[in-house]
Structures are given as structure tokens and as C-alpha cells.
Design a protein around this motif. Sequence first.
Motif, PDB file in Angstrom:
ATOM      1  N   ASN A  80       4.974  -5.175   7.688  1.00 18.16           N
ATOM      2  CA  ASN A  80       5.139  -5.826   8.987  1.00 18.16           C
ATOM      3  C   ASN A  80       4.824  -7.315   8.926  1.00 18.16           C
ATOM      4  OD1 ASN A  80       2.285  -6.458   9.895  1.00 18.16           O
ATOM      5  ND2 ASN A  80       2.059  -4.278   9.533  1.00 18.16           N
ATOM      6  N   TRP A  81       4.878  -7.951  10.085  1.00 22.05           N
ATOM      7  CA  TRP A  81       4.746  -9.399  10.214  1.00 22.05           C
ATOM      8  C   TRP A  81       3.426  -9.946   9.701  1.00 22.05           C
ATOM      9  CZ3 TRP A  81       0.877 -11.310  13.455  1.00 22.05           C
ATOM     10  CH2 TRP A  81       0.260 -10.364  14.279  1.00 22.05           C
ATOM     11  N   MET A  82       2.346  -9.174   9.789  1.00 22.60           N
ATOM     12  CA  MET A  82       1.044  -9.668   9.315  1.00 22.60           C
ATOM     13  C   MET A  82       1.027  -9.860   7.817  1.00 22.60           C
ATOM     14  SD  MET A  82      -1.834  -7.832  11.741  1.00 22.60           S
ATOM     15  CE  MET A  82      -0.994  -6.254  11.923  1.00 22.60           C
ATOM     16  N   VAL A  83       1.779  -9.026   7.096  1.00 17.56           N
ATOM     17  CA  VAL A  83       1.894  -9.198   5.642  1.00 17.56           C
ATOM     18  C   VAL A  83       2.635 -10.495   5.341  1.00 17.56           C
ATOM     19  CG1 VAL A  83       2.840  -8.222   3.521  1.00 17.56           C
ATOM     20  CG2 VAL A  83       1.830  -6.713   5.245  1.00 17.56           C
ATOM     21  N   GLY A  84       3.677 -10.769   6.104  1.00 22.38           N
ATOM     22  CA  GLY A  84       4.492 -11.945   5.849  1.00 22.38           C
ATOM     23  C   GLY A  84       3.717 -13.247   5.888  1.00 22.38           C
ATOM     24  N   GLN A  97      -0.510  -9.615  -4.844  1.00 20.97           N
ATOM     25  CA  GLN A  97      -0.841  -8.339  -5.465  1.00 20.97           C
ATOM     26  C   GLN A  97      -0.166  -7.146  -4.792  1.00 20.97           C
ATOM     27  OE1 GLN A  97      -5.149  -7.821  -6.668  1.00 20.97           O
ATOM     28  NE2 GLN A  97      -5.346  -9.717  -5.506  1.00 20.97           N
ATOM     29  N   LEU A  98       0.288  -7.309  -3.564  1.00 18.68           N
ATOM     30  CA  LEU A  98       0.877  -6.202  -2.830  1.00 18.68           C
ATOM     31  C   LEU A  98       2.231  -5.797  -3.405  1.00 18.68           C
ATOM     32  CD1 LEU A  98       0.089  -7.261   0.844  1.00 18.68           C
ATOM     33  CD2 LEU A  98      -0.727  -5.174  -0.275  1.00 18.68           C
ATOM     34  N   ASP A  99       2.489  -4.499  -3.394  1.00 17.55           N
ATOM     35  CA  ASP A  99       3.802  -3.986  -3.748  1.00 17.55           C
ATOM     36  C   ASP A  99       4.730  -4.201  -2.560  1.00 17.55           C
ATOM     37  OD1 ASP A  99       6.059  -2.589  -4.466  1.00 17.55           O
ATOM     38  OD2 ASP A  99       5.133  -0.606  -4.289  1.00 17.55           O
ATOM     39  N   PRO A 112       0.903   8.172  -4.089  1.00 19.51           N
ATOM     40  CA  PRO A 112       2.152   7.904  -4.790  1.00 19.51           C
ATOM     41  C   PRO A 112       2.598   9.145  -5.570  1.00 19.51           C
ATOM     42  CG  PRO A 112       0.584   6.122  -5.107  1.00 19.51           C
ATOM     43  CD  PRO A 112      -0.149   7.245  -4.446  1.00 19.51           C
ATOM     44  N   PRO A 113       3.888   9.398  -5.760  1.00 12.90           N
ATOM     45  CA  PRO A 113       5.002   8.497  -5.425  1.00 12.90           C
ATOM     46  C   PRO A 113       5.507   8.618  -3.994  1.00 12.90           C
ATOM     47  CG  PRO A 113       5.843  10.423  -6.544  1.00 12.90           C
ATOM     48  CD  PRO A 113       4.339  10.575  -6.509  1.00 12.90           C
ATOM     49  N   PHE A 114       4.934   9.530  -3.194  1.00 14.54           N
ATOM     50  CA  PHE A 114       5.418   9.726  -1.829  1.00 14.54           C
ATOM     51  C   PHE A 114       4.788   8.734  -0.855  1.00 14.54           C
ATOM     52  CE2 PHE A 114       5.498  13.833  -4.031  1.00 14.54           C
ATOM     53  CZ  PHE A 114       6.866  14.066  -4.021  1.00 14.54           C
ATOM     54  N   GLY A 115       3.635   8.216  -1.186  1.00 10.43           N
ATOM     55  CA  GLY A 115       2.971   7.225  -0.361  1.00 10.43           C
ATOM     56  C   GLY A 115       2.843   5.906  -1.098  1.00 10.43           C
ATOM     57  N   SER A 116       2.225   4.929  -0.456  1.00 11.06           N
ATOM     58  CA  SER A 116       2.168   3.576  -0.988  1.00 11.06           C
ATOM     59  C   SER A 116       1.173   3.440  -2.141  1.00 11.06           C
ATOM     60  CB  SER A 116       1.780   2.602   0.124  1.00 11.06           C
ATOM     61  OG  SER A 116       1.642   1.304  -0.393  1.00 11.06           O
ATOM     62  N   SER A 117       1.559   2.682  -3.140  1.00  9.90           N
ATOM     63  CA  SER A 117       0.639   2.332  -4.225  1.00  9.90           C
ATOM     64  C   SER A 117      -0.294   1.207  -3.808  1.00  9.90           C
ATOM     65  CB  SER A 117       1.437   1.912  -5.464  1.00  9.90           C
ATOM     66  OG  SER A 117       2.232   0.760  -5.179  1.00  9.90           O
ATOM     67  N   ASN A 118      -0.118   0.686  -2.583  1.00  7.83           N
ATOM     68  CA  ASN A 118      -0.998  -0.373  -2.086  1.00  7.83           C
ATOM     69  C   ASN A 118      -2.354   0.160  -1.635  1.00  7.83           C
ATOM     70  OD1 ASN A 118       0.810  -2.583  -2.394  1.00  7.83           O
ATOM     71  ND2 ASN A 118       1.915  -1.942  -0.563  1.00  7.83           N
ATOM     72  N   GLY A 119      -2.505   1.484  -1.549  1.00 10.56           N
ATOM     73  CA  GLY A 119      -3.729   2.072  -1.033  1.00 10.56           C
ATOM     74  C   GLY A 119      -4.996   1.605  -1.714  1.00 10.56           C
ATOM     75  N   PRO A 120      -5.120   1.755  -3.048  1.00  9.25           N
ATOM     76  CA  PRO A 120      -6.349   1.318  -3.720  1.00  9.25           C
ATOM     77  C   PRO A 120      -6.627  -0.175  -3.559  1.00  9.25           C
ATOM     78  CG  PRO A 120      -5.088   2.800  -5.124  1.00  9.25           C
ATOM     79  CD  PRO A 120      -4.209   2.475  -3.949  1.00  9.25           C
ATOM     80  N   LEU A 121      -5.566  -0.981  -3.554  1.00 10.97           N
ATOM     81  CA  LEU A 121      -5.748  -2.426  -3.394  1.00 10.97           C
ATOM     82  C   LEU A 121      -6.354  -2.761  -2.036  1.00 10.97           C
ATOM     83  CD1 LEU A 121      -5.223  -5.383  -4.281  1.00 10.97           C
ATOM     84  CD2 LEU A 121      -2.938  -5.151  -3.279  1.00 10.97           C
ATOM     85  N   LEU A 122      -5.937  -2.041  -0.998  1.00  9.09           N
ATOM     86  CA  LEU A 122      -6.372  -2.342   0.362  1.00  9.09           C
ATOM     87  C   LEU A 122      -7.578  -1.524   0.799  1.00  9.09           C
ATOM     88  CD1 LEU A 122      -2.856  -2.537   2.040  1.00  9.09           C
ATOM     89  CD2 LEU A 122      -4.305  -4.439   1.326  1.00  9.09           C
ATOM     90  N   ASP A 123      -8.059  -0.638  -0.046  1.00 10.63           N
ATOM     91  CA  ASP A 123      -9.180   0.239   0.300  1.00 10.63           C
ATOM     92  C   ASP A 123     -10.408  -0.585   0.701  1.00 10.63           C
ATOM     93  OD1 ASP A 123     -10.771   2.450   0.644  1.00 10.63           O
ATOM     94  OD2 ASP A 123     -11.055   2.839  -1.489  1.00 10.63           O
ATOM     95  N   TRP A 237      -3.022  -1.693   8.717  1.00  9.97           N
ATOM     96  CA  TRP A 237      -2.612  -2.970   9.277  1.00  9.97           C
ATOM     97  C   TRP A 237      -1.340  -3.510   8.621  1.00  9.97           C
ATOM     98  CZ3 TRP A 237      -2.478  -7.469   6.258  1.00  9.97           C
ATOM     99  CH2 TRP A 237      -3.071  -7.360   4.987  1.00  9.97           C
ATOM    100  N   VAL A 238      -0.965  -3.006   7.447  1.00  8.60           N
ATOM    101  CA  VAL A 238       0.252  -3.484   6.785  1.00  8.60           C
ATOM    102  C   VAL A 238       1.476  -2.650   7.150  1.00  8.60           C
ATOM    103  CG1 VAL A 238      -1.081  -4.335   4.829  1.00  8.60           C
ATOM    104  CG2 VAL A 238      -0.009  -2.081   4.678  1.00  8.60           C
ATOM    105  N   SER A 239       1.292  -1.535   7.866  1.00  9.47           N
ATOM    106  CA  SER A 239       2.380  -0.580   8.094  1.00  9.47           C
ATOM    107  C   SER A 239       3.415  -1.119   9.081  1.00  9.47           C
ATOM    108  CB  SER A 239       1.816   0.744   8.600  1.00  9.47           C
ATOM    109  OG  SER A 239       0.904   1.296   7.664  1.00  9.47           O
ATOM    110  N   GLY A 240       4.675  -0.775   8.821  1.00 10.83           N
ATOM    111  CA  GLY A 240       5.770  -1.251   9.657  1.00 10.83           C
ATOM    112  C   GLY A 240       6.537  -0.131  10.307  1.00 10.83           C
ATOM    113  N   ALA A 241       7.835  -0.087  10.082  1.00 13.63           N
ATOM    114  CA  ALA A 241       8.715   0.863  10.759  1.00 13.63           C
ATOM    115  C   ALA A 241       9.138   1.979   9.818  1.00 13.63           C
ATOM    116  CB  ALA A 241       9.946   0.148  11.287  1.00 13.63           C
TER     117      ALA A 241
END
Length: 336
Positions: A80-84, A97-99, A112-123, A237-241
Motif C-alpha cells: 500500500n501507499w505507506m510502503v511507497g 529490504q522489502l520483497d 511462505p510460499p502462500f504468505g509474504s516473505s516480509n514477515g520476519p523482516l517486519l516482525d 501496516w504494509v498490506s494492500g488489496a
Amino acid sequence: MADRLPKRPGFTLVELLVVIAIIGVLVGLLLAAVQQAREAARRMECTNHLKQIGLALHNYHDTYLQFPFGTIRNNGTGLNWMVGILPQIEQTNLFNQLDMEGSNNGSFLAPPPFGSSNGPLLDGKVIQDYRCPSSPLPETDPVGKPVSTDQMQASYVGISGATDDNGFPARSVSTCCFGATTGKISADGVFFPNAAVKFRDATDGTSNTMCVGEASNYAYDSSGNKVRLDGSRGESWVSGAAGQGVPPNYVNPYGSAVPPNQVYNVTTIRYAPNSRAGQDGMGEYHGPNNPLTSAHPGGVQVTLLDGSARFIAETVQLTVLKSLACRDDGQVFSLQ
């Protein structure tokens, strides 16, 4: 006969109780003043965050000649826009660092692979620019099964426009998200699914168009129960549509199957600030018409497209609020 000792003056019981009562009143007044001073400081910090977001959006537009996508689908829930605007709020390292490309990179409900690999980074990662210090809501929520990560819950949402209820002239509206009949998502604002706008698209004027607002407090249902209606609730907070297309053609790509066409971290204005929970289009996990909410007495704070921050009373006329949420409806109301 020895002289009697003189009597020492003392307090009667009544006098003592009166003194204690006066001290109690003074302490109560002092505590109230301290609380008011603290809230004033927190509100000012929250205002500064909204101004920083406004400045970041302007800097983003200067670089890319458009604003970031409100929310986006990426073979599942995107970003979403906050990531941008992370580089514009001095979070370039995290941004790099974000995918940004992986499928479903904004969803953390499954590993992963069904969910985001960004999870550990944003934990456990908390970005204070996206949190209102007055908010009583948790900074993070555990998201995902069987292994969860603590995902920050943002205090602010993008404004995607307004609903077309009661004859309001919103044009780009799709049914959305909860039962396909109760929720509505609009593309008449600044931040909406799967597309981006430019300054020139805000024909009502940048000082007459909201782009970001607070979703930083509990709402209350008709029984007085607390309900969470903040924009990141259920994801991050990074989730979009999760849906595809742009309103009025925003649809669930899976038909009637799960998951539905959820959209996080934006809202379409349908109700006044701090409205009662439990109405059409509202809900945790995430209702497209969740109202703006805040812990500031009497209203909420918003960012206008000119970069300024303004306070909107919860008694504002709904037509005025909806017009401020739309960039080009031709009904100009100013908060100046």
C-alpha cells in the motif's frame, strides 16, 4: 499548686476533614491539568506525523510525477501507499529490504510460499511516523498460523473517496468486502485499489481534499463494547488489496470463494468520525467503510493534499466530510 500547662491549639476533626477534602480537590485538578498537558503534547506529535506524511507524499510526487498506489493486488494481497513513501520518511534501508515483487507479499496469514516473505523482516518493527502517540490501540498484533509474526498496526488510513449513499455524487463505487452488499469502496479520492492519481486529478483543489486520516482509537457498538476498526487490523501496516480492478470495477478474482476482495489501510467515507460500530460496511479485518477514529477529544486529524494537517470535529456535516474525501466531485468545502 503548680501552674497548669497552657493548652496547645489543634485541629478539630471537622477541620481536618475539610483540609483533606481541599487537598483532594487540588490534587484532582492538578492531575487533570497534567493529563491535558500530556494529551496536548501527544496531539501535537500526532499532527507532526500527519504533516510529515503530507511532505513525504509531495516529495514522492516530485520524483515519480504521481502519488503512490493506494493499495495494490499482487497475485494475492499486495502492498500500500505507506510502503511507497518509506524513502521519503527516512526509511530507505527498510524499503530496500522489502520483497516488492513476490506473490501475496502483503499477507502474513500463512507462511511462505502462500504468505509474504516480509514477515520476519517486519516482525516487531514499529515505525513511529505511522503511529499516533494518543492511540490506546496495540502497536503490534500477532498475525499468521501456525507461526505468527508481530505486525505493526498503523494509526492512519488513506482516504479512497466517499460512498454514494443518500444521493451523494460519488461515481466510482464498487460493492466490497463483507457480503458484497454492505460494503462500498470508492476511487473518487486519492488512495484506492490498483491505481494512482496525480495533482492534476484533484480538481477540487489540494486544500479541499483529504488524503490521510486517523484510525487510531476503539469504536463502540450499540452495547458499549469496544471494537477495533483500525485499517491494518487482521494483517499488517504494509498490506494492500486482495481484489483486482479499480472501482467501480473492483472485484473478487475468486468469485464467491474465499478469500474475499479485502482492502487494507484505506477507507471510503460513509459515516462521521467516531461513529458507532456495527453499521453497514464496518468490521474488523477490514471493513471498507470503517470510520475515522481518534482519542483526541471531539474529533480526528487528517492530512490534506496540500500537505497540511487539520482537525475535523466529529459533529461535521457528513456531506462536507464526503466532499473533502473526493478529489473531483465539484463540491468545494474548505477547512481553512
